[in-house]
Design an enzyme around this catalytic site. Structure first.
Site, PDB file in Angstrom:
ATOM      1  N   GLU A 188       8.174   2.468  -5.728  1.00  0.00           N
ATOM      2  CA  GLU A 188       8.264   1.865  -4.393  1.00  0.00           C
ATOM      3  C   GLU A 188       8.368   2.965  -3.344  1.00  0.00           C
ATOM      4  OE1 GLU A 188       7.946  -0.281  -2.260  1.00  0.00           O
ATOM      5  OE2 GLU A 188       9.090  -2.111  -2.560  1.00  0.00           O
ATOM      6  N   ASP A 189       7.821   2.718  -2.178  1.00  0.00           N
ATOM      7  CA  ASP A 189       7.930   3.705  -1.113  1.00  0.00           C
ATOM      8  C   ASP A 189       9.324   3.741  -0.501  1.00  0.00           C
ATOM      9  OD1 ASP A 189       7.686   1.166   0.022  1.00  0.00           O
ATOM     10  OD2 ASP A 189       5.954   1.659   1.268  1.00  0.00           O
TER      11      ASP A 189
ATOM     12  N   LYS B 293      17.217   3.279   2.451  1.00  0.00           N
ATOM     13  CA  LYS B 293      17.936   3.303   3.737  1.00  0.00           C
ATOM     14  C   LYS B 293      19.395   2.935   3.509  1.00  0.00           C
ATOM     15  CE  LYS B 293      14.222   2.382   6.959  1.00  0.00           C
ATOM     16  NZ  LYS B 293      13.669   1.410   7.914  1.00  0.00           N
TER      17      LYS B 293
ATOM     18  N   ASP C 205       3.683   3.178   6.859  1.00  0.00           N
ATOM     19  CA  ASP C 205       2.895   2.935   8.077  1.00  0.00           C
ATOM     20  C   ASP C 205       3.694   2.216   9.149  1.00  0.00           C
ATOM     21  OD1 ASP C 205       3.057   0.344   6.800  1.00  0.00           O
ATOM     22  OD2 ASP C 205       1.449  -0.290   8.146  1.00  0.00           O
TER      23      ASP C 205
ATOM     24  N   LYS D  22       0.812  -1.196   0.000  1.00  0.00           N
ATOM     25  CA  LYS D  22       0.000   0.000   0.000  1.00  0.00           C
ATOM     26  C   LYS D  22       0.854   1.259   0.000  1.00  0.00           C
ATOM     27  CE  LYS D  22      -3.510  -2.356   2.722  1.00  0.00           C
ATOM     28  NZ  LYS D  22      -3.548  -2.906   4.073  1.00  0.00           N
ATOM     29  N   GLY D  23       2.110   1.126   0.469  1.00  0.00           N
ATOM     30  CA  GLY D  23       2.936   2.303   0.762  1.00  0.00           C
ATOM     31  C   GLY D  23       3.086   3.315  -0.350  1.00  0.00           C
TER      32      GLY D  23
ATOM     33  N   ASP E 132      14.625  -1.075   2.027  1.00  0.00           N
ATOM     34  CA  ASP E 132      15.356  -1.322   3.277  1.00  0.00           C
ATOM     35  C   ASP E 132      16.397  -2.400   2.977  1.00  0.00           C
ATOM     36  OD1 ASP E 132      16.145  -1.594   5.879  1.00  0.00           O
ATOM     37  OD2 ASP E 132      14.210  -2.201   6.672  1.00  0.00           O
TER      38      ASP E 132
ATOM     39  N   PHE F  79      13.511   3.426  11.467  1.00  0.00           N
ATOM     40  CA  PHE F  79      12.138   3.253  11.011  1.00  0.00           C
ATOM     41  C   PHE F  79      11.451   4.611  10.878  1.00  0.00           C
ATOM     42  CE2 PHE F  79       7.743   1.801  10.968  1.00  0.00           C
ATOM     43  CZ  PHE F  79       7.862   0.676  10.173  1.00  0.00           C
ATOM     44  N   VAL F  80      10.809   4.813   9.746  1.00  0.00           N
ATOM     45  CA  VAL F  80      10.106   6.083   9.505  1.00  0.00           C
ATOM     46  C   VAL F  80       8.657   5.814   9.101  1.00  0.00           C
ATOM     47  CG1 VAL F  80      12.131   7.479   8.901  1.00  0.00           C
ATOM     48  CG2 VAL F  80      11.003   6.111   7.128  1.00  0.00           C
TER      49      VAL F  80
END
Ligand code: IMP
Length: 180
Positions: free
Chosen positions: A102-103, A134, A162, A46-47, A106, A155-156
């Protein structure tokens, strides 16, 4: 019984104005690079839904859209690398210029899996726009053609990202306090 503390929004890492400026730059780059071959934007739900909406309006080409929904198995804030497709694409990728939106990258394992999965569907080209990467976290070499921002490995949340389903609506990117 001890009280359970909900994580809260911490320091703002990237403001709404900084996001808007960077998205405009990415849109201009994509407009330039894809002139004459408008891309199919593939958003990873969903990001990526917030970025998709903003980015698409900064691309001066007749783009088309599709979405995939994926979920990583495993812990809430650590990626396990095992990806489950919850919703596949509706369109055929054969001969299309595909730009995956993509959001955040990582470990890179989610994107790596997706790219392998999409590349066998015969796209004319396959590139990636990731809003956040990241630093120092990637466990695999990845071709990310467009990057919004490199950020430290914390983590953001916000701007589509979310924690346990919350905070996606925030117009900025912020740290999360009390979750790690
Ligand atoms: P990767 O497979 O380790 O690259 O993880 C990618 C996915 O994990 C992203 O698409 C997000 O859904 C999630 N993720 C990784 N880091 C964060 C974060 O800092 N905030 C929110 N979601 C994250």
């Amino acid at each position: 019984m001890g009280q359970v503390m909900e994580p809260t929004v911490g320091d703002v890492v990237i403001t709404a104005d900084q996001i808007a400026a960077r998205v405009a730059e990415l849109g201009a780059e994509i407009t330039h690079d894809y002139a004459g071959r408008p891309p199919l934007l593939v958003g990873v739900l969903k990001g990526a839904f917030v970025l998709m909406a903003d980015l698409a309006r900064e691309i001066a080409l007749p783009v088309t859209f599709d979405f995939m929904a994926v979920a990583s198995y495993g812990a809430a804030t650590a990626s396990s690398g095992v990806v489950r497709i919850l919703k596949d694409l509706d369109v055929d990728l054969e001969g299309r210029h595909v730009l995956v939106v993509e959001d955040i990258v990582d470990s890179g394992l989610t994107l790596h899996y997706l790219l392998r999965n999409l590349s066998v569907r015969g796209p004319a080209s396959l590139e990636v726009c990731a809003f956040l990467v990241k630093d120092g976290q990637q466990r695999i070499e990845l071709p990310v053609n467009y990057v919004g921002f490199h950020i430290p490995p914390r983590f953001v949340v916000g701007y589509g990202l979310d924690h346990a389903g919350r905070f996606r609506h925030l117009p900025y990117i912020a740290h999360l306090d009390g979750a790690e």
